[in-house]
Design a protein around this motif. Sequence first.
Motif, PDB file in Angstrom:
ATOM      1  N   GLN A 209     -14.900  52.345  -7.438  1.00 18.75           N
ATOM      2  CA  GLN A 209     -15.857  51.573  -8.217  1.00 18.75           C
ATOM      3  C   GLN A 209     -17.129  51.296  -7.427  1.00 18.75           C
ATOM      4  OE1 GLN A 209     -14.270  47.762  -9.354  1.00 18.75           O
ATOM      5  NE2 GLN A 209     -13.572  47.242  -7.316  1.00 18.75           N
ATOM      6  N   LYS A 323     -10.542  57.153 -18.220  1.00 15.00           N
ATOM      7  CA  LYS A 323     -11.037  57.297 -16.858  1.00 15.00           C
ATOM      8  C   LYS A 323     -12.042  56.233 -16.429  1.00 15.00           C
ATOM      9  CE  LYS A 323      -8.793  61.029 -15.636  1.00 15.00           C
ATOM     10  NZ  LYS A 323      -7.796  60.983 -14.530  1.00 15.00           N
ATOM     11  N   PHE A 324     -12.713  55.559 -17.367  1.00 15.17           N
ATOM     12  CA  PHE A 324     -13.792  54.643 -16.998  1.00 15.17           C
ATOM     13  C   PHE A 324     -13.559  53.240 -17.553  1.00 15.17           C
ATOM     14  CE2 PHE A 324     -15.798  58.787 -16.592  1.00 15.17           C
ATOM     15  CZ  PHE A 324     -16.488  58.651 -15.392  1.00 15.17           C
ATOM     16  N   LYS A 350     -15.993  51.232 -12.957  1.00 16.42           N
ATOM     17  CA  LYS A 350     -14.755  51.712 -12.352  1.00 16.42           C
ATOM     18  C   LYS A 350     -14.388  53.102 -12.868  1.00 16.42           C
ATOM     19  CE  LYS A 350     -11.836  48.493 -11.247  1.00 16.42           C
ATOM     20  NZ  LYS A 350     -10.859  47.378 -11.160  1.00 16.42           N
ATOM     21  N   TYR A 351     -13.812  53.884 -11.947  1.00 17.74           N
ATOM     22  CA  TYR A 351     -13.262  55.190 -12.311  1.00 17.74           C
ATOM     23  C   TYR A 351     -11.786  55.196 -11.934  1.00 17.74           C
ATOM     24  CZ  TYR A 351     -12.229  60.173 -12.280  1.00 17.74           C
ATOM     25  OH  TYR A 351     -11.658  61.398 -12.508  1.00 17.74           O
TER      26      TYR A 351
END
Length: 526
Positions: A209, A323-324, A350-351
Motif C-alpha cells: 500500500q 485486488k484493490f 491497497k493492493y
Amino acid sequence: MKKIFFLLITFVALNTFSQTDNLSNLKGNELRNSIRLNYILVHQPNIIYQNGHELDPTMGFIGLNYNFPLNDWLYTGVGFHAAITGDQGGLFTLGVNLGVNKQLYKNLYFDANVHFGGGGGFRSLVNGGGIIYPNAGLQYKAKNYSFGVQYGYVNFFTGIQKSDNVSFFVEIPTSLRSTTYADAQKTFINNNQSKDAFWTKPAVKSVQQVTFDYFFPFGDSRTDASTTPKYKPIDHTLSVIGFEYQRYLTSNTFIYAHVDAMYAGLTAGFMDLFMGVGKNFIETKYVNFFGKFGMGAAGGRIYPEGGLTMYPSVGADVKITEKFGLSAHGGYHRSIGGTFEAYTAGFSIKYYGLSGGTKDPFSNEEATSIKTQGIQIGVQNQTYLKVKRFGLTPEETYRNLQLIAIKVNYDLNHRFYIAGEASFAYEGESGGYAHGIFGLGIKSNRFANNKLSLFAEAAAGVAGGGRVDSGEGVLVRPTAGINYHVNDDLSFNFSGGQMWSPYGNVNSTNINIGLSYGLSILNAKK
C-alpha cells in the motif's frame, strides 16, 4: 473523432493482451531468500560543538536486509540501516550487500559480507554520506530461523564517523516462487492436472500500500537547529507519504515493514522506518477493521534524539475489487526517550496479492488461473550535476552529487510500467540527502537482434536532507534511456534526465547507469 477513438481503443487492447496457456507448461523457480535484522553498536567521535553539544559516545544502529543467493555459498541483497539510540536520530542509509556463507560444522556457518551505500544524519560526521561496512562472524542455523554474531568496521569513508564493532543478527528464511521474465504478462489456466510438486505449494498472501498521512504534533515537539529560531515548537500539520508491505502469517495476523518521508510542514529531511505486527479484528467480504503496532526509527529536521520510535495505529479497509482497496487509519507516533510526538490520520491505496502458488494458504481454495506479473529490480549509480544547497557560502552552494539507487519496475503490460525508486547520496558533501519517487514508464520493443530497447519515465516524489535546497521536499524527474539486454532476465541501462523541485531551488541534470534483473511473480486468481 470516431477514428481517433477507435485507434485509441485498439492501442490499449493490443497492449493489454496476455497469452493464455496451460499451467503445466510453465516452469517455476523457487528463490530461497532471507530477511536479516541486525544491531550494531557504533562508537562516535569525541566532539564538542560550538553550542556546547557533546555527542553521545555510542550510537545504536539497526539494519533490515533482504538477501538472496547467487549460488550455494555466495549471496547479494539490499540493506537499510537507521539509528535508534544515541543522539543520531534521523541517520538512515541504503545500500547493497555481497556476502559469503559457508558451512563449518553441522548447523554452524561462517558468514562474511560487505555493505556499500549512502546516507547520513549529522552531515558534519558523514560529509558526502558514503558508507562501507565489512563484517565477518559465525551463524547458527535452525529450521525456521538463524542467529549470529559478527565483528565489523562501520566506515563513513567521506567523513569522520567510523568505528570497529561487534554486531548481532537474527535471520528469517523466506522464499519467492517465480519464473523467467520472458514469460511475463501471461495467463495460465489451473486445471489441477500438473504433476510438478512446485504447484502443490500454497500461495503467499500479502498487501502492498501507498500511504498518505498527516501528523499533528503536540507536547514538547520541536524542530532542529535549521530553523530560526532554533528548536522552535512544532504546532502545525506535517504531511508525509509512505509505502508499506504486509505479509500474512495466519488468516488475520500479519507482519509488516513501513517507510515514510515528509513532503510538507518542515524543511525536507524527515524519514521513518517501522517493522511490526498487525491483526484484522473484524472482517467481512468488503470491510475490515484492523490494529497495528510498529517499532522503528524516525528523525530528521526535528530535535536531535536517539531515533527509537513506536507507532500504534487502528483503521478500516474497504475492498473495492479483488485486488484493490482503500483504507483510513489513525495512530500515535511517539519518540521513545525523546520529545517528538504526534497524533496521525491518513488514508492509503491497497493492493491485495496472492502469489507463488495455486491455492489460498489459509482457506485452501484453489485458484482458477495464474498470471505472471513482470517485475524488474535494479541498482543504479546516479549523478546529479550542480545541485543547489542552502545556508552555505557561494563557493559551497553547488555540488555534483553521487547517489546509490534501488529501483523496482512493475509491469502493467508489455509496454507500460510503474517505477518506484529510493536513492541516497554517498558523495558530494550532502550526506543525509535522499529521495523516494514513483512514476509511469513506457518501453519500446527490442531491436538490434533483441539486444537494445528504449524507455522513458515521468516520476515525482519526496526529497530532502544534506542541505539540498528542495524546499519542503516535492521532487519531479523525467528521464529517458536505453537498455542493453544480456539475456531475457539481465540488462544494463543508461539514462539521463532533469530533476527539479517546484517549491525549492534545485534544477539539476541527471545521468544514471545501472543494471536490472527481471522475473515474473506468480499471481493467483480465484
